[in-house]
Design an enzyme around this catalytic site. Structure first.
Site, PDB file in Angstrom:
ATOM      1  N   LYS A   1       0.646  -1.163  -0.020  1.00 55.79           N
ATOM      2  CA  LYS A   1       0.060  -0.043   0.100  1.00 55.79           C
ATOM      3  C   LYS A   1       0.750   0.846   0.350  1.00 55.79           C
ATOM      4  O   LYS A   1       0.361   2.946   0.122  1.00 55.79           O
ATOM      5  CB  LYS A   1      -1.108   0.081   0.686  1.00 55.79           C
TER       6      LYS A   1
ATOM      7  N   LYS B   1      -5.140  -9.592  -8.251  1.00 55.22           N
ATOM      8  CA  LYS B   1      -6.647  -9.489  -7.610  1.00 55.22           C
ATOM      9  C   LYS B   1      -7.176  -8.780  -7.514  1.00 55.22           C
ATOM     10  O   LYS B   1      -6.936  -7.451  -8.277  1.00 55.22           O
ATOM     11  CB  LYS B   1      -6.118 -10.079  -6.533  1.00 55.22           C
TER      12      LYS B   1
ATOM     13  N   LYS C   1     -10.528  -3.385  -5.292  1.00 56.62           N
ATOM     14  CA  LYS C   1     -10.891  -1.394  -5.314  1.00 56.62           C
ATOM     15  C   LYS C   1     -10.178  -0.387  -5.625  1.00 56.62           C
ATOM     16  O   LYS C   1     -10.579  -0.098  -6.813  1.00 56.62           O
ATOM     17  CB  LYS C   1     -11.635  -0.702  -4.240  1.00 56.62           C
TER      18      LYS C   1
HETATM   19  P1  ATP Z   1      -8.459  -3.537  -1.574  1.00 54.23           P
HETATM   20  O1  ATP Z   1      -9.889  -3.081  -2.432  1.00 54.23           O
HETATM   21  O2  ATP Z   1      -7.719  -2.084  -1.129  1.00 54.23           O
HETATM   22  O3  ATP Z   1      -7.653  -4.577  -1.892  1.00 54.23           O
HETATM   23  P2  ATP Z   1      -9.943  -5.396  -1.048  1.00 54.23           P
HETATM   24  O4  ATP Z   1     -10.949  -5.586  -1.985  1.00 54.23           O
HETATM   25  O5  ATP Z   1      -8.897  -6.422  -0.242  1.00 54.23           O
HETATM   26  O6  ATP Z   1      -8.958  -4.209  -0.582  1.00 54.23           O
HETATM   27  P3  ATP Z   1     -10.707  -6.266   1.981  1.00 54.23           P
HETATM   28  O7  ATP Z   1     -11.724  -5.529   2.846  1.00 54.23           O
HETATM   29  O8  ATP Z   1      -9.447  -5.316   2.334  1.00 54.23           O
HETATM   30  O9  ATP Z   1     -11.038  -5.698   0.538  1.00 54.23           O
HETATM   31  O10 ATP Z   1     -11.015  -7.178   2.305  1.00 54.23           O
HETATM   32  C1  ATP Z   1     -11.970  -7.669   3.072  1.00 54.23           C
HETATM   33  C2  ATP Z   1     -12.010  -9.656   2.543  1.00 54.23           C
HETATM   34  O11 ATP Z   1     -12.069  -9.919   1.460  1.00 54.23           O
HETATM   35  C3  ATP Z   1     -10.564  -9.806   2.861  1.00 54.23           C
HETATM   36  O12 ATP Z   1     -11.605 -11.043   3.508  1.00 54.23           O
HETATM   37  C4  ATP Z   1     -10.452 -10.561   1.854  1.00 54.23           C
HETATM   38  O13 ATP Z   1      -9.548 -11.215   1.775  1.00 54.23           O
HETATM   39  C5  ATP Z   1     -11.725 -10.532   1.048  1.00 54.23           C
HETATM   40  N1  ATP Z   1     -10.770  -9.894  -0.955  1.00 54.23           N
HETATM   41  C6  ATP Z   1     -10.566  -8.855  -1.214  1.00 54.23           C
HETATM   42  N2  ATP Z   1     -10.526  -9.158  -2.470  1.00 54.23           N
HETATM   43  C7  ATP Z   1     -10.370 -11.002  -2.565  1.00 54.23           C
HETATM   44  C8  ATP Z   1     -10.451 -10.984  -3.907  1.00 54.23           C
HETATM   45  N3  ATP Z   1      -9.987 -10.921  -5.028  1.00 54.23           N
HETATM   46  N4  ATP Z   1     -10.201 -12.959  -4.051  1.00 54.23           N
HETATM   47  C9  ATP Z   1     -10.661 -13.279  -2.964  1.00 54.23           C
HETATM   48  N5  ATP Z   1     -10.665 -12.454  -1.425  1.00 54.23           N
HETATM   49  C10 ATP Z   1     -10.471 -11.397  -1.783  1.00 54.23           C
END
Ligand code: ATP
Ligand code: LTN
Length: 333
Positions: free
Chosen positions: A114, A197, A200
């Site tokens: 980050k 992955k 957002k």
């Molecule tokens: P960012 O978009 O900033 O990377 P994020 O989308 O990972 O954030 P979080 O609030 O950090 O959102 O994650 C919430 C949950 O969703 C966590 O348990 C995370 O492991 C899961 N998660 C997030 N993105 C994925 C993905 N692409 N595949 C599977 N699980 C995910």
């Protein structure tokens, strides 16, 4: 027999959850709530570790709650609450920060990721200590299991290390939790960049949101990046785009990858994408509709969150009182 406890959380950092959050975490949360005494938290304290707009944070907190419920979190069974409604999270985080090494905190890869773009100097101290607050979120509830996506494994490892350290210094206080990471959907990939992955912070065209309208969902699937050989088979290395589409299709319909390959092999990518888009709309539309209904009654939603906070506070305060006593604070009268 009493059920084991479970805790998980997500940040209210956007107006919508995405398919990665839904398939990687939420589906699991819903299916685990019968076997566990579950606590599901909207981690708003974590959401201010990066600059936030106050009005948006408030709206996104309610939007996140509505989507949890719409996706199957049953608030009769599970406590659904907002982190800032339970003061013990910030209080335990302080104690845990005092037993965490600087080097240990500095090894967290999510912080490194980050801060890669803008450098550590512009990051907040809160972003640096984020995983320790997460450890507090978890340890307060004495959970056996913490269902998360693959990207959270290192944070759960830190949480375990801190629990073991505290227990050995001050006597048995915390249950040492296990990460519950399911294999199939632990990592959903971006539709435009299928080796990254879904996130957002990725390409908006590669991100399918629960709150997207049907036409947008269909468009995103139809323009998903694949490759040029036209072959439909599952091979993450050689064919990341097609493989991601197949695993999404499988996750949303319950059909096996082999079954899907059997049906679509030789048919070209268009048919696969079109049918997948339809399956995605069928899975997402009812969730979005229900979430919108819930959002139309903010008072009712806030009452659900107040009830969740009361249930959470009871457990969290008991753990915090034990911790305060163990570290040598005298009891307040
Ligand atoms: P960012 O978009 O900033 O990377 P994020 O989308 O990972 O954030 P979080 O609030 O950090 O959102 O994650 C919430 C949950 O969703 C966590 O348990 C995370 O492991 C899961 N998660 C997030 N993105 C994925 C993905 N692409 N595949 C599977 N699980 C995910
Ligand atoms: N860092 C987590 C969100 C989170 C969390 C938690 C997950 C904060 N506290 C406690 C599980 C348990 C993320 O998903 N990015």
């Amino acid at each position: 027999m009493t059920k084991p406890n479970l805790l998980s959380g997500m940040q209210p950092s956007a107006g919508s959850l995405h398919l990665g959050n839904y398939l990687g975490a939420l589906v699991n949360w819903a299916s685990m709530q019968d076997a566990y005494n579950a606590f599901y938290c909207i981690v708003d304290l974590h959401a201010i570790t990066v600059p936030q707009d106050p009005a948006e944070l408030r709206a996104n907190t309610r939007r996140t709650a509505a989507q949890y419920i719409a996706a199957g979190i049953d608030t009769d069974k599970s406590a659904l609450f907002v982190q800032s409604h339970v003061p013990a999270h910030a209080q335990l985080a302080w104690v845990l920060q005092c037993i965490t090494g600087m080097g240990e905190a500095g090894r967290m890869t999510q912080f490194k990721d980050k801060t890669q773009k803008n450098g550590v100097d512009s990051a907040s101290v809160g972003l640096y200590t984020y995983p320790i607050l997460q450890a507090a979120d978890i340890l307060l509830y004495q959970p056996k299991a913490v269902p998360v996506g693959e990207d959270q494994r290192q944070h759960i490892e830190l949480t375990r290390d801190l629990a073991i350290r505290f227990n050995s210094r001050f006597g048995d206080t915390f249950v040492v939790p296990e990460a519950a990471i399911q294999k199939e959907n632990a990592k959903i990939y971006d539709l435009q960049n299928p080796t990254a992955k879904m996130s957002k912070s990725g390409d908006p065209k590669g991100l399918v949101n629960i709150m997207d309208d049907n036409a947008t969902i269909v468009k995103k699937f139809k323009s998903a990046v694949t490759d040029t050989d036209g072959e439909i088979r599952f091979d993450r290395e050689a064919k990341p785009g097609v493989s991601n589409l197949l695993s999404l299709f499988s996750a949303m319909t319950g059909r096996s990858i082999e079954d899907l390959v059997g049906q679509y092999a030789g048919g070209g990518y268009g048919a696969l994408k079109g049918d997948l888009a339809e399956a995605a709309v069928a899975a997402i539309e009812p969730i979005r509709t229900r979430a919108e209904e819930l959002l139309a009654d903010a008072a009712q939603l806030d009452a659900i969150l107040a009830d969740g906070a009361a249930r959470a506070n009871e457990v969290a305060e008991a753990t915090l009182a034990k911790v305060y006593d163990r570290v040598g604070f005298i009891a307040a009268r």
